[in-house]
Design a protein around this motif. Structure first.
Motif, PDB file in Angstrom:
ATOM      1  N   CYS A  35       0.677  -1.055   0.543  1.00  0.00           N
ATOM      2  CA  CYS A  35       0.077   0.010   0.356  1.00  0.00           C
ATOM      3  C   CYS A  35       0.885   1.228  -0.072  1.00  0.00           C
ATOM      4  CB  CYS A  35      -1.277   0.040   1.410  1.00  0.00           C
ATOM      5  SG  CYS A  35      -1.884   1.355   0.996  1.00  0.00           S
ATOM      6  N   HIS A  40      -0.471   4.879   0.234  1.00  0.00           N
ATOM      7  CA  HIS A  40      -1.627   5.405   0.960  1.00  0.00           C
ATOM      8  C   HIS A  40      -0.393   6.238   1.594  1.00  0.00           C
ATOM      9  CE1 HIS A  40      -5.063   4.669  -1.845  1.00  0.00           C
ATOM     10  NE2 HIS A  40      -4.752   4.003  -2.365  1.00  0.00           N
ATOM     11  N   ARG A  41      -0.091   5.038   2.782  1.00  0.00           N
ATOM     12  CA  ARG A  41       1.021   6.346   3.931  1.00  0.00           C
ATOM     13  C   ARG A  41      -0.082   6.768   4.683  1.00  0.00           C
ATOM     14  NH1 ARG A  41       5.667   4.712   3.641  1.00  0.00           N
ATOM     15  NH2 ARG A  41       6.684   3.957   2.390  1.00  0.00           N
ATOM     16  N   CYS A  42      -1.652   6.253   5.206  1.00  0.00           N
ATOM     17  CA  CYS A  42      -2.588   7.379   6.054  1.00  0.00           C
ATOM     18  C   CYS A  42      -1.770   7.410   7.244  1.00  0.00           C
ATOM     19  CB  CYS A  42      -4.054   6.394   6.033  1.00  0.00           C
ATOM     20  SG  CYS A  42      -4.989   6.123   4.298  1.00  0.00           S
ATOM     21  N   CYS A  97      -2.310   4.360  10.155  1.00  0.00           N
ATOM     22  CA  CYS A  97      -3.165   3.230   8.921  1.00  0.00           C
ATOM     23  C   CYS A  97      -2.928   1.925  10.711  1.00  0.00           C
ATOM     24  CB  CYS A  97      -1.564   3.051   8.437  1.00  0.00           C
ATOM     25  SG  CYS A  97      -2.137   0.983   8.053  1.00  0.00           S
ATOM     26  N   HIS A  98      -3.300   1.718  10.849  1.00  0.00           N
ATOM     27  CA  HIS A  98      -4.118   0.771  12.004  1.00  0.00           C
ATOM     28  C   HIS A  98      -3.267  -0.968  11.516  1.00  0.00           C
ATOM     29  CE1 HIS A  98      -6.171  -0.712   7.801  1.00  0.00           C
ATOM     30  NE2 HIS A  98      -6.215  -2.290   7.968  1.00  0.00           N
ATOM     31  N   SER A 116       1.700  -2.988   6.026  1.00  0.00           N
ATOM     32  CA  SER A 116       1.573  -3.484   5.782  1.00  0.00           C
ATOM     33  C   SER A 116       1.485  -3.387   4.200  1.00  0.00           C
ATOM     34  CB  SER A 116      -0.551  -4.537   5.263  1.00  0.00           C
ATOM     35  OG  SER A 116      -0.756  -2.328   5.324  1.00  0.00           O
ATOM     36  N   TRP A 117       2.483  -2.245   4.724  1.00  0.00           N
ATOM     37  CA  TRP A 117       2.853  -1.045   3.404  1.00  0.00           C
ATOM     38  C   TRP A 117       3.706  -1.514   2.420  1.00  0.00           C
ATOM     39  CZ3 TRP A 117       3.459   4.122   5.845  1.00  0.00           C
ATOM     40  CH2 TRP A 117       2.258   4.685   6.633  1.00  0.00           C
ATOM     41  N   GLY A 126      -3.071  -3.911   3.831  1.00  0.00           N
ATOM     42  CA  GLY A 126      -2.661  -3.868   2.269  1.00  0.00           C
ATOM     43  C   GLY A 126      -3.775  -2.718   1.375  1.00  0.00           C
ATOM     44  N   GLY A 164      -7.417   1.710  -0.048  1.00  0.00           N
ATOM     45  CA  GLY A 164      -7.502   3.613   0.135  1.00  0.00           C
ATOM     46  C   GLY A 164      -8.132   4.655  -1.255  1.00  0.00           C
ATOM     47  N   PHE A 174      -8.080   5.953   5.283  1.00  0.00           N
ATOM     48  CA  PHE A 174      -8.333   6.148   6.710  1.00  0.00           C
ATOM     49  C   PHE A 174      -7.845   7.148   6.815  1.00  0.00           C
ATOM     50  CE2 PHE A 174      -6.546   6.148  10.770  1.00  0.00           C
ATOM     51  CZ  PHE A 174      -7.895   5.993  11.865  1.00  0.00           C
TER      52      PHE A 174
HETATM   53  S1  SF4 Z   1      -5.358   3.059   6.119  1.00  0.00           S
HETATM   54 FE1  SF4 Z   1      -5.520   1.342   4.236  1.00  0.00          FE
HETATM   55  S2  SF4 Z   1      -4.982   2.677   2.788  1.00  0.00           S
HETATM   56 FE2  SF4 Z   1      -4.957   3.696   4.123  1.00  0.00          FE
HETATM   57  S3  SF4 Z   1      -2.265   3.371   4.248  1.00  0.00           S
HETATM   58 FE3  SF4 Z   1      -3.376   1.808   5.364  1.00  0.00          FE
HETATM   59  S4  SF4 Z   1      -3.619   0.048   4.435  1.00  0.00           S
HETATM   60 FE4  SF4 Z   1      -2.984   1.276   3.263  1.00  0.00          FE
END
Ligand code: SF4
Length: 157
Positions: A32, A34-36, A39-40, A44-45, A74, A102, A129
Motif C-alpha cells: 500500500c 496511501h500511507r494514511c 493506519c491500523h 502491510s505497506w 494493504g 484506499g 483512513f
Molecule cells: S489505512 Fe489502508 S489504505 Fe491507508 S495506508 Fe493503511 S492499509 Fe493503506
C-alpha cells in the motif's frame, strides 16, 4: 485457475465477522502506498511482506471455508490485474467479494486499470483512513469518509 499468478499474502482469516456481513474469509494482500496517518497496519505497506501464494492455493482455502470473501490489505488495488483474477475466481464459486481500498470510487472509475476487478466485486469500501474522522462505532469502516458502495451504486456513480 492458475499456479502462474502469485500474491503476497499477509494473512487469511477464516470466519471473520468484522470485514463485511456474515462469516467471511478475509484475504490480506501486501502493499500500500496511501500511507494514511494512523493506519491500523503499517506493516502491510511493504509489497514483499507476507507469504507468496498462488491463485490455486488461495482458492483452495476459499473453497474449503465456503464463505463469502473480503479482499483487503494493504490495498488490493495496487495489484489490479491479479486482484481481478482472484475476484473472478471467487465470483465463479458463487461467493460475493467485498473489496477494501484506499482509493475513492471516483478515482477507481476514472482508471480502466483500477476498475479491472469491479465487475467481480459486490461491494467496495472506499477511501483512505482519515484519523480526524475515525469513529469506532462505524460498521465495517474506520473513518466516516469511507463509504460502503454496493455494485448498483458503483455503476451509477
Ligand atoms: S489505512 Fe489502508 S489504505 Fe491507508 S495506508 Fe493503511 S492499509 Fe493503506
Amino acid at each position: 485457475m492458475s499456479n502462474d499468478i502469485t500474491y503476497q499474502v499477509l494473512d487469511i482469516v477464516r470466519g471473520t465477522t468484522v470485514d463485511g456481513p456474515g462469516f467471511r474469509t478475509a484475504i490480506y494482500l501486501a502493499g500500500c502506498r496511501h500511507r494514511c496517518p494512523g493506519c491500523h497496519n503499517p506493516q502491510s505497506w511493504d509489497f514483499d511482506a507476507g507469504e507468496t501464494m498462488t491463485l490455486d492455493e488461495i482458492m483452495a482455502i476459499v473453497e474449503e471455508e465456503d464463505f463469502d470473501v473480503t479482499l483487503t490489505g494493504g490495498d488490493p488495488l495496487y495489484h489490479p490485474e491479479t486482484t481481478a483474477a482472484l475476484a473472478e475466481a471467487i465470483f465463479k464459486t458463487g461467493h460475493t467479494v467485498w473489496l477494501y481500498t484506499g482509493f475513492t470510487i471516483e478515482e477507481i472509475l476514472a482508471s480502466p486499470r483500477l476498475s479491472l476487478p469491479l465487475k467481480f466485486v459486490d461491494t467496495v469500501v472506499d477511501g483512505p483512513f482519515v484519523e480526524s474522522l475515525r469513529d469506532p462505532d462505524l460498521l465495517f469502516r474506520g473513518s466516516s469518509n469511507q463509504r460502503i458502495l454496493k455494485q448498483c451504486i458503483i455503476h451509477n456513480a
